[in-house]
Design a protein around this motif. Structure first.
Motif, short mmCIF file in Angstrom:
data_model
loop_
_atom_site.label_atom_id
_atom_site.label_comp_id
_atom_site.label_asym_id
_atom_site.label_seq_id
_atom_site.Cartn_x
_atom_site.Cartn_y
_atom_site.Cartn_z
N LEU A 1 3.14 7.90 4.99
CA LEU A 1 2.95 6.47 4.74
C LEU A 1 2.25 5.81 5.92
O LEU A 1 2.21 6.33 7.04
CB LEU A 1 4.30 5.81 4.47
CG LEU A 1 5.05 6.36 3.25
CD1 LEU A 1 6.36 5.59 3.05
CD2 LEU A 1 4.20 6.29 1.98
N CYS A 2 1.67 4.64 5.67
CA CYS A 2 0.90 3.91 6.68
C CYS A 2 1.83 3.19 7.66
O CYS A 2 2.94 2.77 7.31
CB CYS A 2 -0.01 2.88 6.02
SG CYS A 2 -1.07 3.55 4.75
N LEU A 3 1.34 3.02 8.87
CA LEU A 3 2.04 2.27 9.90
C LEU A 3 1.13 1.17 10.44
O LEU A 3 -0.08 1.40 10.62
CB LEU A 3 2.48 3.18 11.05
CG LEU A 3 3.46 4.31 10.70
CD1 LEU A 3 3.62 5.23 11.91
CD2 LEU A 3 4.80 3.75 10.26
N VAL A 4 1.70 0.01 10.73
CA VAL A 4 0.91 -1.07 11.31
C VAL A 4 0.36 -0.65 12.67
O VAL A 4 -0.73 -1.08 13.07
CB VAL A 4 1.78 -2.35 11.45
CG1 VAL A 4 1.01 -3.45 12.14
CG2 VAL A 4 2.24 -2.82 10.07
N SER A 5 1.09 0.22 13.35
CA SER A 5 0.67 0.67 14.68
C SER A 5 -0.38 1.77 14.63
O SER A 5 -0.81 2.26 15.67
CB SER A 5 1.89 1.18 15.46
OG SER A 5 2.52 2.24 14.77
N THR B 1 -3.10 -5.09 -6.60
CA THR B 1 -3.34 -6.32 -7.36
C THR B 1 -2.17 -6.64 -8.26
O THR B 1 -1.68 -7.78 -8.32
CB THR B 1 -4.62 -6.18 -8.20
OG1 THR B 1 -5.73 -5.92 -7.33
CG2 THR B 1 -4.89 -7.45 -8.99
N LEU B 2 -1.69 -5.64 -8.99
CA LEU B 2 -0.57 -5.82 -9.91
C LEU B 2 0.69 -6.26 -9.17
O LEU B 2 1.39 -7.19 -9.61
CB LEU B 2 -0.32 -4.52 -10.66
CG LEU B 2 0.79 -4.51 -11.70
CD1 LEU B 2 0.48 -5.51 -12.82
CD2 LEU B 2 0.97 -3.11 -12.29
N LYS B 3 0.96 -5.65 -8.03
CA LYS B 3 2.16 -6.00 -7.26
C LYS B 3 2.07 -7.41 -6.70
O LYS B 3 3.07 -8.15 -6.68
CB LYS B 3 2.37 -5.00 -6.12
CG LYS B 3 2.74 -3.60 -6.57
CD LYS B 3 4.08 -3.55 -7.29
CE LYS B 3 5.24 -3.89 -6.38
NZ LYS B 3 6.55 -3.70 -7.03
N ILE B 4 0.90 -7.80 -6.25
CA ILE B 4 0.75 -9.15 -5.68
C ILE B 4 0.90 -10.20 -6.78
O ILE B 4 1.55 -11.23 -6.59
CB ILE B 4 -0.60 -9.28 -4.96
CG1 ILE B 4 -0.60 -8.42 -3.69
CG2 ILE B 4 -0.87 -10.74 -4.59
CD1 ILE B 4 -1.92 -8.41 -2.96
N ILE B 5 0.31 -9.92 -7.92
CA ILE B 5 0.42 -10.87 -9.04
C ILE B 5 1.88 -11.08 -9.42
O ILE B 5 2.35 -12.21 -9.61
CB ILE B 5 -0.39 -10.37 -10.26
CG1 ILE B 5 -1.89 -10.53 -10.01
CG2 ILE B 5 0.00 -11.12 -11.53
CD1 ILE B 5 -2.35 -11.96 -9.86
N THR B 6 2.62 -10.00 -9.56
CA THR B 6 4.02 -10.11 -10.00
C THR B 6 4.92 -10.64 -8.90
O THR B 6 5.96 -11.23 -9.18
CB THR B 6 4.55 -8.75 -10.47
OG1 THR B 6 4.40 -7.78 -9.41
CG2 THR B 6 3.81 -8.27 -11.69
N ILE C 1 0.84 -1.20 0.00
CA ILE C 1 0.00 0.00 0.00
C ILE C 1 0.87 1.25 0.00
O ILE C 1 0.62 2.21 -0.75
CB ILE C 1 -0.95 0.00 1.22
CG1 ILE C 1 -2.02 -1.08 1.06
CG2 ILE C 1 -1.61 1.37 1.40
CD1 ILE C 1 -2.86 -1.32 2.30
N ASN C 2 1.92 1.26 0.84
CA ASN C 2 2.81 2.42 0.90
C ASN C 2 3.52 2.66 -0.43
O ASN C 2 3.69 3.80 -0.86
CB ASN C 2 3.83 2.24 2.01
CG ASN C 2 3.25 2.52 3.38
OD1 ASN C 2 2.23 3.21 3.50
ND2 ASN C 2 3.88 1.99 4.42
N GLU C 3 3.91 1.58 -1.08
CA GLU C 3 4.53 1.72 -2.39
C GLU C 3 3.54 2.34 -3.38
O GLU C 3 3.90 3.19 -4.21
CB GLU C 3 5.01 0.36 -2.90
CG GLU C 3 5.84 0.45 -4.16
CD GLU C 3 6.38 -0.91 -4.61
OE1 GLU C 3 6.84 -1.00 -5.77
OE2 GLU C 3 6.33 -1.87 -3.81
#
Length: 255
Positions: A179-183, A204-209, A33-35
């Motif tokens: 950017l997002c943080l898990v915390s 979606t694109l990043k997960i596929i690749t 997500i941050n990317e």
């Protein structure tokens, strides 16, 4: 939309269609997500900010960041804060107030005093992603990076060979996103809702690749890449963010 809501949407609507890893950890998803957030802030006109350079004697090189004592970062938001907190009547008074704030920010006795409200010193969006333009109060001045009157030593460092003491320069820039943080899953995503579909297509694109292997890429990649490009085009066509024609070309000091 909050980071938590985005994660939920991805797990319900995106992951089941492209991978068996429906329980992908928050860390992995947030990294993607941050990317995507960083990529989309680079592609679209989501936010502009401005740094004010106050030129002292014998200086021609400045860092466009908060470490430089002669640079006021995020002046749109900082001067807006000044105007809300006090009744300044003119641009010069607003500028003077911002300079005083920067001086006070460096006073350790103030920063160490827990009883002092320091909210007014906080600035947002004060990290440069890309410098867009430079101007001054003199309409005769022209600044074109690495061509006319200004040279970029690196992404944040500018050299002005011909400036003089007392000049005020305005550096318009695209700031880095938050950017997002898990915390901090309840924090708002630093992306307008109008670009969420583009973000989901990016993820979606990043997960596929990254996860699907050769066979998965052969099966999904062409259509997923096409869908991502279509979402970008739709966002551009629908005015999902600031149109190019609305850029703040003539604003100096505050809005």
């Amino acid at each position: 939309m909050t980071v938590s809501q985005v994660l939920t949407n991805l797990r319900v609507n995106t992951l089941p269609n492209i991978t068996t890893q429906r329980q992908m950890g928050d860390d992995d998803l947030i990294n993607i997500i941050n990317e995507g957030i960083f990529t989309l802030h680079g592609l679209f006109n989501i936010r502009f900010e401005q740094a004010i350079v106050l030129v002292p004697a014998f200086r021609t090189t400045f860092k466009i960041n908060s470490s430089d004592p002669n640079v006021i970062m995020a002046s749109y938001s900082k001067l807006a804060e000044c105007s809300i907190k006090a009744e300044y009547k003119s641009k010069s008074e607003l500028l003077k107030a911002a300079i005083e704030l920067d001086k006070n920010l460096k006073e350790s006795i103030l920063l160490d005093n827990n009883l002092q409200n320091k909210d007014i010193f906080k600035t947002r969006h004060d990290q440069v992603m890309k410098i867009l333009s430079i101007s001054s109060d003199d309409p005769r001045d022209s600044f074109i990076i690495n061509q006319e009157n200004v040279f970029a030593i690196d992404q944040e460092t500018l050299f002005f060979p011909h400036i003089k003491e007392g000049d005020i320069l305005y550096v318009k820039y695209k700031p880095k996103p938050t950017l997002c943080l898990v915390s901090a899953l309840d924090e708002e995503l630093d992306l307008p809702d109008t670009l969420l579909d583009v973000l989901y297509s990016f993820v979606t694109l990043k997960i596929i690749t990254g996860l699907s292997g050769i066979e998965g890429i052969r099966q999904f990649y062409p259509s997923v890449l096409s869908a991502y490009n279509q979402e970008i085009q739709k966002a551009q066509a629908s005015g999902a963010v600031i149109p190019q024609s609305w850029e703040f070309k003539d604003l100096k000091g505050f809005i």
